[in-house]
Design a protein around this motif. Structure first.
Motif, PDB file in Angstrom:
ATOM      1  N   GLN A 280       0.825  -1.207   0.000  1.00  0.00           N
ATOM      2  CA  GLN A 280       0.000   0.000   0.000  1.00  0.00           C
ATOM      3  C   GLN A 280       0.864   1.265   0.000  1.00  0.00           C
ATOM      4  O   GLN A 280       0.600   2.200  -0.753  1.00  0.00           O
ATOM      5  N   SER A 281       1.894   1.270   0.820  1.00  0.00           N
ATOM      6  CA  SER A 281       2.669   2.516   0.873  1.00  0.00           C
ATOM      7  C   SER A 281       3.521   2.695  -0.380  1.00  0.00           C
ATOM      8  O   SER A 281       3.712   3.808  -0.846  1.00  0.00           O
ATOM      9  N   ILE A 282       4.001   1.588  -0.978  1.00  0.00           N
ATOM     10  CA  ILE A 282       4.730   1.737  -2.248  1.00  0.00           C
ATOM     11  C   ILE A 282       3.770   2.253  -3.328  1.00  0.00           C
ATOM     12  O   ILE A 282       4.120   3.097  -4.142  1.00  0.00           O
ATOM     13  N   SER A 283       2.522   1.779  -3.277  1.00  0.00           N
ATOM     14  CA  SER A 283       1.540   2.174  -4.293  1.00  0.00           C
ATOM     15  C   SER A 283       1.232   3.659  -4.265  1.00  0.00           C
ATOM     16  O   SER A 283       0.749   4.212  -5.254  1.00  0.00           O
ATOM     17  N   GLN A 284       1.508   4.303  -3.157  1.00  0.00           N
ATOM     18  CA  GLN A 284       1.252   5.746  -3.111  1.00  0.00           C
ATOM     19  C   GLN A 284       2.113   6.497  -4.120  1.00  0.00           C
ATOM     20  O   GLN A 284       1.774   7.603  -4.515  1.00  0.00           O
ATOM     21  N   GLY A 285       3.227   5.874  -4.517  1.00  0.00           N
ATOM     22  CA  GLY A 285       4.069   6.533  -5.519  1.00  0.00           C
ATOM     23  C   GLY A 285       3.830   5.969  -6.905  1.00  0.00           C
ATOM     24  O   GLY A 285       4.660   6.138  -7.793  1.00  0.00           O
ATOM     25  N   TYR A 286       2.709   5.297  -7.091  1.00  0.00           N
ATOM     26  CA  TYR A 286       2.424   4.607  -8.343  1.00  0.00           C
ATOM     27  C   TYR A 286       2.479   5.547  -9.541  1.00  0.00           C
ATOM     28  O   TYR A 286       1.973   6.667  -9.488  1.00  0.00           O
ATOM     29  N   GLY A 287       3.145   5.060 -10.607  1.00  0.00           N
ATOM     30  CA  GLY A 287       3.047   5.765 -11.878  1.00  0.00           C
ATOM     31  C   GLY A 287       3.956   6.960 -12.040  1.00  0.00           C
ATOM     32  O   GLY A 287       3.856   7.691 -13.010  1.00  0.00           O
ATOM     33  N   LYS A 288       4.864   7.179 -11.094  1.00  0.00           N
ATOM     34  CA  LYS A 288       5.796   8.291 -11.297  1.00  0.00           C
ATOM     35  C   LYS A 288       7.199   7.905 -10.837  1.00  0.00           C
ATOM     36  O   LYS A 288       7.376   6.914 -10.116  1.00  0.00           O
ATOM     37  N   PHE A 289       8.174   8.702 -11.257  1.00  0.00           N
ATOM     38  CA  PHE A 289       9.534   8.394 -10.835  1.00  0.00           C
ATOM     39  C   PHE A 289       9.687   8.622  -9.347  1.00  0.00           C
ATOM     40  O   PHE A 289       9.348   9.682  -8.821  1.00  0.00           O
ATOM     41  N   GLU A 290      10.240   7.609  -8.700  1.00  0.00           N
ATOM     42  CA  GLU A 290      10.445   7.670  -7.260  1.00  0.00           C
ATOM     43  C   GLU A 290      11.212   6.405  -6.897  1.00  0.00           C
ATOM     44  O   GLU A 290      10.973   5.360  -7.461  1.00  0.00           O
ATOM     45  N   VAL A 291      12.165   6.525  -5.976  1.00  0.00           N
ATOM     46  CA  VAL A 291      12.895   5.327  -5.565  1.00  0.00           C
ATOM     47  C   VAL A 291      12.383   4.876  -4.206  1.00  0.00           C
ATOM     48  O   VAL A 291      12.298   5.667  -3.269  1.00  0.00           O
ATOM     49  N   ASN A 292      12.018   3.599  -4.117  1.00  0.00           N
ATOM     50  CA  ASN A 292      11.554   3.013  -2.869  1.00  0.00           C
ATOM     51  C   ASN A 292      12.565   1.992  -2.400  1.00  0.00           C
ATOM     52  O   ASN A 292      12.973   1.124  -3.182  1.00  0.00           O
ATOM     53  N   LEU A 293      12.972   2.078  -1.154  1.00  0.00           N
ATOM     54  CA  LEU A 293      13.842   1.045  -0.600  1.00  0.00           C
ATOM     55  C   LEU A 293      12.982   0.113   0.247  1.00  0.00           C
ATOM     56  O   LEU A 293      12.340   0.547   1.204  1.00  0.00           O
ATOM     57  N   LEU A 294      12.956  -1.160  -0.164  1.00  0.00           N
ATOM     58  CA  LEU A 294      12.222  -2.153   0.619  1.00  0.00           C
ATOM     59  C   LEU A 294      13.241  -2.965   1.412  1.00  0.00           C
ATOM     60  O   LEU A 294      13.962  -3.784   0.850  1.00  0.00           O
ATOM     61  N   TYR A 295      13.295  -2.685   2.704  1.00  0.00           N
ATOM     62  CA  TYR A 295      14.158  -3.473   3.578  1.00  0.00           C
ATOM     63  C   TYR A 295      13.302  -4.589   4.139  1.00  0.00           C
ATOM     64  O   TYR A 295      12.229  -4.345   4.687  1.00  0.00           O
ATOM     65  N   GLY A 296      13.759  -5.817   4.011  1.00  0.00           N
ATOM     66  CA  GLY A 296      12.983  -6.924   4.569  1.00  0.00           C
ATOM     67  C   GLY A 296      13.926  -8.003   5.032  1.00  0.00           C
ATOM     68  O   GLY A 296      14.809  -8.419   4.276  1.00  0.00           O
ATOM     69  N   VAL A 297      13.785  -8.440   6.265  1.00  0.00           N
ATOM     70  CA  VAL A 297      14.678  -9.477   6.777  1.00  0.00           C
ATOM     71  C   VAL A 297      14.585 -10.701   5.878  1.00  0.00           C
ATOM     72  O   VAL A 297      13.608 -10.872   5.146  1.00  0.00           O
ATOM     73  N   THR A 298      15.619 -11.549   5.921  1.00  0.00           N
ATOM     74  CA  THR A 298      15.645 -12.709   5.030  1.00  0.00           C
ATOM     75  C   THR A 298      14.399 -13.569   5.263  1.00  0.00           C
ATOM     76  O   THR A 298      14.033 -13.846   6.397  1.00  0.00           O
ATOM     77  N   GLY A 299      13.759 -13.958   4.166  1.00  0.00           N
ATOM     78  CA  GLY A 299      12.583 -14.809   4.271  1.00  0.00           C
ATOM     79  C   GLY A 299      11.309 -14.054   4.592  1.00  0.00           C
ATOM     80  O   GLY A 299      10.269 -14.656   4.865  1.00  0.00           O
ATOM     81  N   SER A 300      11.351 -12.710   4.556  1.00  0.00           N
ATOM     82  CA  SER A 300      10.154 -11.951   4.926  1.00  0.00           C
ATOM     83  C   SER A 300       9.159 -11.861   3.768  1.00  0.00           C
ATOM     84  O   SER A 300       8.045 -11.391   3.953  1.00  0.00           O
ATOM     85  N   GLY A 301       9.544 -12.315   2.591  1.00  0.00           N
ATOM     86  CA  GLY A 301       8.597 -12.341   1.480  1.00  0.00           C
ATOM     87  C   GLY A 301       8.576 -11.051   0.676  1.00  0.00           C
ATOM     88  O   GLY A 301       7.513 -10.572   0.282  1.00  0.00           O
ATOM     89  N   LYS A 302       9.762 -10.525   0.368  1.00  0.00           N
ATOM     90  CA  LYS A 302       9.833  -9.325  -0.471  1.00  0.00           C
ATOM     91  C   LYS A 302       9.275  -9.605  -1.868  1.00  0.00           C
ATOM     92  O   LYS A 302       8.619  -8.761  -2.465  1.00  0.00           O
ATOM     93  N   THR A 303       9.550 -10.846  -2.345  1.00  0.00           N
ATOM     94  CA  THR A 303       9.101 -11.193  -3.692  1.00  0.00           C
ATOM     95  C   THR A 303       7.587 -11.022  -3.834  1.00  0.00           C
ATOM     96  O   THR A 303       7.109 -10.558  -4.870  1.00  0.00           O
ATOM     97  N   GLU A 304       6.834 -11.390  -2.816  1.00  0.00           N
ATOM     98  CA  GLU A 304       5.374 -11.245  -2.904  1.00  0.00           C
ATOM     99  C   GLU A 304       4.988  -9.776  -3.045  1.00  0.00           C
ATOM    100  O   GLU A 304       4.050  -9.438  -3.760  1.00  0.00           O
ATOM    101  N   VAL A 305       5.709  -8.926  -2.340  1.00  0.00           N
ATOM    102  CA  VAL A 305       5.425  -7.490  -2.440  1.00  0.00           C
ATOM    103  C   VAL A 305       5.686  -7.004  -3.866  1.00  0.00           C
ATOM    104  O   VAL A 305       4.845  -6.346  -4.486  1.00  0.00           O
ATOM    105  N   TYR A 306       6.846  -7.387  -4.412  1.00  0.00           N
ATOM    106  CA  TYR A 306       7.143  -6.990  -5.796  1.00  0.00           C
ATOM    107  C   TYR A 306       6.023  -7.457  -6.726  1.00  0.00           C
ATOM    108  O   TYR A 306       5.564  -6.722  -7.593  1.00  0.00           O
ATOM    109  N   ILE A 307       5.647  -8.732  -6.568  1.00  0.00           N
ATOM    110  CA  ILE A 307       4.695  -9.320  -7.508  1.00  0.00           C
ATOM    111  C   ILE A 307       3.357  -8.575  -7.480  1.00  0.00           C
ATOM    112  O   ILE A 307       2.749  -8.323  -8.518  1.00  0.00           O
ATOM    113  N   HIS A 308       2.932  -8.185  -6.282  1.00  0.00           N
ATOM    114  CA  HIS A 308       1.669  -7.441  -6.196  1.00  0.00           C
ATOM    115  C   HIS A 308       1.727  -6.107  -6.936  1.00  0.00           C
ATOM    116  O   HIS A 308       0.799  -5.740  -7.638  1.00  0.00           O
TER     117      HIS A 308
END
Ligand code: ADP
Ligand code: ZN
Length: 804
Positions: A280-308
């Motif tokens: 949800q918070s990454i989506s707030q920057g949807y559609g425009k240039f912006e860099v988001n850093l997703l920090y996630g401990v190992t195994g926290s499921g970053k891939t699922e976030v990307y996929i969504h």
């Protein structure tokens, strides 16, 4: 796109010149030429020009308004495309890249293109009948009156100035010149022999013809000419054609796809609340240039976030680039993405064949592939309508290309996104300190995943002080006991050891002689599997000696153990365990990674032993023990990033443990149990580590508190380069303009930490500057002041990841 025929003849045309263009060439020179043409050429088309007497393919750049004064004007011999072959977005990216990394635009552009798009200019010459050639050497070479390919002549006579000789002879009209272009981007066709359906087969055929006919029928009525003619002669086939029974038809043959097709099977995982919040918070920057850093401990499921997030862009008809380090481009990753996105996915990695690379490029450019997953060069995919770029494991050193052009994949991703108005997500469990610092300063938007989904706990980590442990060949008793208990429970073990080979050196027990690489002057590693000594810097290898080359004694002692030696120990200690070693030696086998993946997934491997190659991304629920054999190896590297790298390796590899239903355990063996990299990796506490490391970097004025640039000088003559470097040193000392640049510090020239590599002596200058602009000015001043003497090579590296 290009001319229709695979072989095009071209001729120098002499017409009224009216238009002038820059042409980007695949050489690292900012050319002082402008090229002229009688026809209008679109920017991004391939053209043929002459450069240093040779025909070369270039890319047409900007039109120059008037006939420029003071530059040499040359002619464009031929225009290969009527439509640009390079999209405008990539031209723009190449311009930025050239200016930032200080390469020619051509070098950058040609690094983006698949090799097959660059045809080979090919020139043949022969003597003209009845005319003698003035140059006697050329006359000798062409005495037989036959055609000769100039490239072949150059190879056979490297010392002759052949191109110049040919140019003069051509001007004097003493030779015939035949110019051809070998196109390599055409689809390939092959002849097939096909049975004509309604043809009536006569009662009797000659035996060979009958055999061929039967074989054709048995293969469904058609075979490739190559296959059939390997069994029967061509005249037999011709006989069948003559009787009207078969015909020969050309068919297009495409290279076989690189990856097996995985079924389209989206997982439809429902997100944890933390993941949903990140989406949800990454989506707030949807559609425009912006860099988001997703920090996630190992195994926290970053891939699922990307996929969504990716799904939303795809639904909006926007396309996606997804970068992963080559090392994580595992079958596991490919399977996951193929399951999720099916046929719109293109995979790009270093092992693609040239033909496959070209095909992928075309499918991407035409919009048939909408997601490009690949290692760093995938950032140059000719993808239209870019909406999102993801850089997974953004901290990985392998995003940096170590030869020309020395770009950083993550940084190029941000630039490309900025130029095309796309959103960026960079993700990691151990972000690069540069990225972390940008997040702290609100340049990047920050999102985090602090836990693994469901009740899966982070592993328990214990540090074992090797100074107090008894070991059996580097394996301490607590580690051995832990391995044994996992084997009993039928759970899996990963052992991480960042040193390949059998041992780090071979030393004579009698005279103490160690065998060193003649080119790099470092001791060579012993490799038992191939019975070789090999240099781990330049790859040079020799058969391992039976006796000491210096005193002829027969016994040796071995240096610190590498993965091969550990493998041997493990086999002795656990004879019934199924052990697999994966390092860059064993990975040379085709499919080594895939075998490892399948073996681990199907529980056919008990102990996986490997270098950093196995530390990333792997997700095997059966693994409950990770052992780090010697945490200190990367700590002892003389580089300002060694603490960061150690922390990253340890945290990443520890994260492979306990991803399933059982609690994971990690044992770290070290001689430095109190080092902050090791303590914080054991606690999996990135923030604590980053805080300490940032304060060190600030004190020492290292990135992210400055930018680094490195000028590496090399030569095969030590005396000469040392002398030149001393002169450089005093010239720099006099350079007051440089000193007046605020925040600029120049270190050196001094011998590089790796002072000799592959028979070249190396010195470097390290430049620190507060930002990219000042870095540019500083390097400009240095280059202007220090004229490069002949015989010395200079490599410039902006934002180097290694100062070795
Ligand atoms: P990371 O890249 O952050 O280390 P992964 O994306 O590989 O982690 O995810 C780790 C494992 O957890 C994978 O097997 C993934 O399928 C699983 N997983 C992630 N998120 C969920 C979820 N919301 N529900 C179920 N399983 C999940
Ligand atoms: Zn070497």
């Amino acid at each position: 796109m290009a001319n229709g025929k695979a072989l095009t003849k071209y001729h120098a045309s002499h017409t009224l010149f009216s238009m002038y263009y820059h042409v980007y060439l695949p050489v690292n020179l900012d050319t002082e030429f402008t090229y002229s043409s009688s026809q209008a050429i679109a920017e991004g088309c391939r053209v043929l020009v002459s450069f240093n007497r040779r025909d070369m393919i270039g890319i047409c750049g900007q039109r120059v308004q008037d006939a420029p004064r003071g530059v040499r004007i040359r002619e464009i011999t031929e225009v290969l495309d009527s439509q640009p072959i390079i999209p405008q977005s990539l031209l723009e990216l190449a311009r930025w890249m050239a200016s930032y990394y200080r390469n020619s635009i051509g070098i950058c552009l040609f690094a983006m293109l698949p090799a097959r798009l660059i045809p080979d200019p090919d020139m043949s010459i022969r003597s003209k009948e009845g005319i003698s050639i003035t140059d006697s050497q050329l006359a000798d070479l062409l005495a037989d009156g036959d055609w000769h390919i100039v490239q072949d002549l150059r190879k056979a006579h490297p010392r002759l100035p052949l191109l110049k000789m040919v140019e003069i002879a051509e001007q004097n009209d003493e030779i015939d010149v035949d110019r051809k272009l070998k196109h390599r981007d055409k689809p390939r066709y092959a002849n097939f022999v096909s049975v004509i359906p309604d043809a009536v087969k006569p009662q009797s055929l000659p035996p060979r013809q009958s055999e061929a006919y039967t074989m054709l029928m048995a293969s469904g009525g058609e075979m490739s000419m190559a296959a059939l003619s390997s069994v029967v002669s061509y005249s037999v086939i011709k006989g069948l054609v003559g009787k009207g029974l078969v015909r020969i038809i050309p068919r297009r043959i495409d290279p076989p796809p690189v990856y097996e097709d995985y079924p389209f099977a989206p997982k439809n995982i429902s997100l944890t609340s933390e993941q949903a919040m990140a989406v949800q918070s990454i989506s707030q920057g949807y559609g425009k240039f912006e860099v988001n850093l997703l920090y996630g401990v190992t195994g926290s499921g970053k891939t699922e976030v990307y996929i969504h997030i990716m799904r939303r862009y795809l639904d909006d008809n926007k396309n996606i680039i997804f970068l992963i380090p080559e090392i994580s481009l595992t079958p596991q990753m490919v399977e996951r993405f193929s399951n999720e996105f099916g046929s719109i996915l293109a995979i790009n990695h270093s092992r693609l064949s040239d033909a496959e690379r070209l095909r992928q490029w075309q499918l991407i450019q035409s919009g048939q592939k909408r997601i490009v997953v690949g290692a760093r060069s995938a950032i140059f995919a000719p993808l239209p309508n870019l909406g999102l770029i993801v850089v997974d494991e953004e901290h990985e050193q392998s995003y940096k290309q170590e030869n020309l052009p020395r770009y950083h994949g993550r940084d190029m991703a941000i630039v490309r996104a900025m130029q095309s108005g796309a959103q960026v997500i960079i993700g990691s469990a151990t972000p690069a300190l540069e990225s972390w610092y940008n997040q702290l300063n609100d340049k990047y938007r920050y999102h985090r995943l602090t836990a693994r989904p469901f009740a899966i706990a982070m592993p328990e980590v214990e540090v074992l002080d090797l100074r107090e442990q008894e070991t059996e060949g580097l394996l301490s008793h607590p580690l051995l006991e832990a391995i044994e208990s996992r084997l009993r429970e039928k759970q899996q073990v990963i052992l991480f050891h960042n040193r390949r080979g059998y041992s780090s050196y071979l030393q004579c027990l009698k005279c103490g002689h160690t065998i060193k690489c003649p080119d790099c002057d470092v001791s060579m590693y012993y490799h038992r599997d191939t019975e070789e000594l090999r240099c781990h810097y330049c790859g040079y290898g020799i058969p391992s000696p039976r006796k000491c080359p210096s005193c002829n004694a027969f016994s040796f002692s071995y240096g610190s153990a590498g993965t091969q030696k550990l493998e041997q120990n493990l086999k002795l200690l656990f004879p019934s365990a199924r052990i697999l070693r994966l390092d860059s030696d064993s990975a040379r086998r085709q499919d080594a990674h895939k075998q490892m993946y399948k073996g681990m997934k199907n529980r056919e491997i008990d102990i996986l032993l490997g270098t950093q190659m196995i530390s990333k991304g792997l997700d095997f629920p059966g693994v409950t023990l990770v052992g780090i054999v010697l945490a200190d190896i990367s700590l002892n590297v003389p580089d300002f990033r060694s603490a960061e790298r150690t922390f990253q390796h340890l945290t990443q590899v520890a994260g492979r443990s306990g991803r399933g239903e059982w609690q994971g355990e990690v044992l770290i063996q070290t001689y430095n149990p109190h080092h902050y990299s090791i303590i914080n990796a054991a606690k999996q506490d990135y923030e604590a580590f980053a805080t300490i490391e940032l304060s060190h970097r600030q004190q020492m004025y290292y990135p992210p508190f400055c930018r680094l640039g490195r000028l590496l000088y090399s030569s095969d003559n030590l005396e000469y380069i040392r002398e030149r470097m001393e002169a450089f040193g005093s010239e720099l000392g006099r350079l007051s303009s440089l000193k007046s640049l605020a925040g600029v510090i120049v270190l050196g020239p001094v011998p590089a930490p790796l002072p000799k590599l592959g028979s070249l002596y190396r010195f470097h200058l390290v430049v620190k500057a507060p930002n990219a602009n000042v870095m540019r000015q500083a390097i400009d001043m240095i280059l202007a002041a220090l004229k490069l003497p002949s015989g010395i090579r200079l490599q410039i590296d902006i934002d180097p990841v290694s100062l070795m």
